[in-house]
Design a protein around this motif. Structure first.
Motif, PDB file in Angstrom:
ATOM      1  N   GLU A 201       0.665  -1.374   0.081  1.00 28.75           N
ATOM      2  CA  GLU A 201       0.097   0.136  -0.013  1.00 28.75           C
ATOM      3  C   GLU A 201       1.054   1.157  -0.034  1.00 28.75           C
ATOM      4  OE1 GLU A 201      -3.845  -1.839   2.476  1.00 28.75           O
ATOM      5  OE2 GLU A 201      -2.213  -0.460   3.658  1.00 28.75           O
ATOM      6  N   LEU A 202       0.528   2.157  -0.988  1.00 28.78           N
ATOM      7  CA  LEU A 202       1.036   3.496  -0.765  1.00 28.78           C
ATOM      8  C   LEU A 202       0.432   4.378  -0.233  1.00 28.78           C
ATOM      9  CD1 LEU A 202       3.169   5.046  -4.133  1.00 28.78           C
ATOM     10  CD2 LEU A 202       2.330   6.245  -2.081  1.00 28.78           C
ATOM     11  N   TYR A 203       0.698   4.790   0.976  1.00 30.88           N
ATOM     12  CA  TYR A 203       0.091   5.754   1.648  1.00 30.88           C
ATOM     13  C   TYR A 203       0.009   6.952   1.327  1.00 30.88           C
ATOM     14  CZ  TYR A 203      -1.099   2.703   6.042  1.00 30.88           C
ATOM     15  OH  TYR A 203      -1.511   2.083   6.958  1.00 30.88           O
ATOM     16  N   HIS A 204      -1.120   7.894   1.173  1.00 33.81           N
ATOM     17  CA  HIS A 204      -0.955   9.451   0.552  1.00 33.81           C
ATOM     18  C   HIS A 204      -1.566  10.270   1.673  1.00 33.81           C
ATOM     19  CE1 HIS A 204      -4.679   7.880  -1.909  1.00 33.81           C
ATOM     20  NE2 HIS A 204      -5.213   8.864  -1.020  1.00 33.81           N
ATOM     21  N   ALA A 205      -1.290  11.557   1.557  1.00 33.75           N
ATOM     22  CA  ALA A 205      -2.041  12.402   2.192  1.00 33.75           C
ATOM     23  C   ALA A 205      -2.318  12.233   3.903  1.00 33.75           C
ATOM     24  CB  ALA A 205      -3.299  12.713   1.678  1.00 33.75           C
ATOM     25  N   GLN A 206      -1.111  11.936   4.376  1.00 35.03           N
ATOM     26  CA  GLN A 206      -1.061  11.658   5.932  1.00 35.03           C
ATOM     27  C   GLN A 206      -1.363  13.207   6.428  1.00 35.03           C
ATOM     28  OE1 GLN A 206      -0.884   8.105   7.115  1.00 35.03           O
ATOM     29  NE2 GLN A 206      -1.756   8.381   4.961  1.00 35.03           N
ATOM     30  N   ARG A 207      -1.901  13.279   7.564  1.00 39.13           N
ATOM     31  CA  ARG A 207      -2.223  14.360   8.000  1.00 39.13           C
ATOM     32  C   ARG A 207      -1.733  14.508   9.676  1.00 39.13           C
ATOM     33  NH1 ARG A 207      -4.510  18.748   4.635  1.00 39.13           N
ATOM     34  NH2 ARG A 207      -5.199  17.635   2.954  1.00 39.13           N
ATOM     35  N   GLY A 208      -1.456  15.637  10.068  1.00 40.41           N
ATOM     36  CA  GLY A 208      -1.143  15.826  11.672  1.00 40.41           C
ATOM     37  C   GLY A 208      -0.673  17.142  11.935  1.00 40.41           C
ATOM     38  N   PRO A 209       0.067  17.406  13.197  1.00 47.46           N
ATOM     39  CA  PRO A 209       0.685  18.537  13.312  1.00 47.46           C
ATOM     40  C   PRO A 209       1.753  18.892  12.220  1.00 47.46           C
ATOM     41  CG  PRO A 209       0.536  17.075  15.398  1.00 47.46           C
ATOM     42  CD  PRO A 209       0.040  16.283  14.153  1.00 47.46           C
ATOM     43  N   ALA A 210       2.718  17.779  11.880  1.00 41.12           N
ATOM     44  CA  ALA A 210       3.620  18.101  10.801  1.00 41.12           C
ATOM     45  C   ALA A 210       4.648  19.112  11.304  1.00 41.12           C
ATOM     46  CB  ALA A 210       2.820  18.442   9.501  1.00 41.12           C
ATOM     47  N   GLU A 211       5.010  18.914  12.483  1.00 38.28           N
ATOM     48  CA  GLU A 211       6.077  19.818  13.011  1.00 38.28           C
ATOM     49  C   GLU A 211       7.681  19.206  12.991  1.00 38.28           C
ATOM     50  OE1 GLU A 211       4.552  20.822  16.811  1.00 38.28           O
ATOM     51  OE2 GLU A 211       2.940  21.902  16.221  1.00 38.28           O
ATOM     52  N   ASP A 212       8.279  20.003  12.616  1.00 37.07           N
ATOM     53  CA  ASP A 212      10.089  19.324  12.716  1.00 37.07           C
ATOM     54  C   ASP A 212      10.023  17.882  11.881  1.00 37.07           C
ATOM     55  OD1 ASP A 212      10.880  21.432  14.197  1.00 37.07           O
ATOM     56  OD2 ASP A 212      10.153  20.413  16.080  1.00 37.07           O
ATOM     57  N   VAL A 213       9.549  17.834  10.689  1.00 34.86           N
ATOM     58  CA  VAL A 213       9.413  16.671  10.074  1.00 34.86           C
ATOM     59  C   VAL A 213      10.622  16.740   9.035  1.00 34.86           C
ATOM     60  CG1 VAL A 213       8.131  15.146   8.396  1.00 34.86           C
ATOM     61  CG2 VAL A 213       6.838  16.346  10.044  1.00 34.86           C
TER      62      VAL A 213
END
Length: 306
Positions: A201-213
């Motif tokens: 599976e190729l995950y897409h559009a993961q969401r979240g705080p997205a800080e210091d990634v």
């Protein structure tokens, strides 16, 4: 473009070096795998992960299995993994929210310098646990839950605000190329810049705080496969307190999946092994297998004897 590339099977002889990662007297990295619930086949994946870590000779691996989803409170109260005893906690878990004392211990462990590896659906877990979501950064959440990161056609990182674009998902399972985005990171430093990963599976559009990634690798999510048409993060890490958390979103294993599965892919196995070592030590001693895949062919380990 075909979604089914050539597959080459790595012979046992060409896997020389995979289990020779450590020198005599080198302290092993202690790892605790947390498992017990998942929307994937954790009954198979957890032993596979343990075996592929054991085969390197680099790790001392233990497993902690949670109670079942419907277990009584007493069973959950008795479940108390001692995170602080381990260099790395690897999660193969996606299920019921952990009890508050376990959550507090986990946050304290990472904040004080602990190391975490999240594999595939482990980043789907614990909706609403804000500290875990900060650690993971990007998770399987809907579009209104948080921001999204991806690379556009010019390989420029784009931050898409919550509420815009798609939410977490994946298209049809298929083999796809994974591309290094930080060639200085020891996990990827001597690997091909582009290599073919086995059907997953190729995950897409993961969401979240997205800080210091810190994005280490991506994959192009083709619209042909039901994806987004952009380069999606596949491997990333985030600092949290004195610790750090690395996420690998490849790693699907369904109940009916037959050989070769994601876990038979030499590339995925190597990156998982190296990620566990790197997150704990900031270095990698596990060698690149001679059969590591290139950009046009999947490489898999030999089929186990039945």
């Amino acid at each position: 473009m075909s979604l089914i590339p050539s597959i080459i099977a790595a012979s046992a002889l060409t896997l020389v070096g995979v289990g020779a990662a450590i020198s005599t007297g080198q302290k092993k990295v202690t790892v605790l795998i947390v498992t017990g619930q998942n929307n994937h086949d954790w009954v198979r994946s957890t032993p596979i992960i343990k075996d592929l870590l054991d085969e390197t000779g680099r790790f001392d691996v233990s497993v902690s299995t949670t109670p079942t989803q419907d277990a009584p409170d007493d069973a959950w109260n008795d479940w108390s993994p001692k995170f602080e005893k381990y260099d790395v906690v690897l999660s193969d878990y996606n299920g019921k929210m952990w009890p508050e004392p376990v959550k507090a211990e986990f946050v304290r462990y990472v904040n004080d310098g602990g190391h975490v590896v999240l594999v595939h659906a482990a980043n789907n877990a614990f909706t609403g646990w804000k500290e875990f979501e900060r650690m993971a950064g990007l998770l399987w959440r809907d579009a209104n839950y948080g921001d999204r990161l991806y690379l556009d056609e010019n390989l420029k990182q784009v931050r898409q605000p919550k509420g815009q674009g798609p939410g977490g998902g994946h298209g049809a399972g298929h083999a796809y190329t994974i591309e290094t985005r930080d060639e200085k990171n020891p996990i990827f430093k001597d690997l091909p810049e582009v290599w073919m990963h086995g059907s997953d599976e190729l995950y897409h559009a993961q969401r979240g705080p997205a800080e210091d990634v810190h994005v280490l690798a991506t994959a192009f999510s083709s619209k042909e496969s039901g994806g987004t048409g952009v380069h999606e993060p596949m491997v990333w890490w985030i600092p949290y307190g004195k610790g750090k958390v690395i996420t690998l979103v490849p790693g699907h294993l369904g109940t009916n999946d037959k050989y070769p599965t994601t876990y038979d892919c030499v590339g995925f196995r190597t990156v998982l092994q190296r990620s566990v070592e790197w997150v704990a030590t900031d270095a990698v001693t596990i060698p690149r297998p001679k059969t590591f895949p290139g950009a046009d062919k999947v490489s898999v380990v030999p089929k186990p004897a039945e």
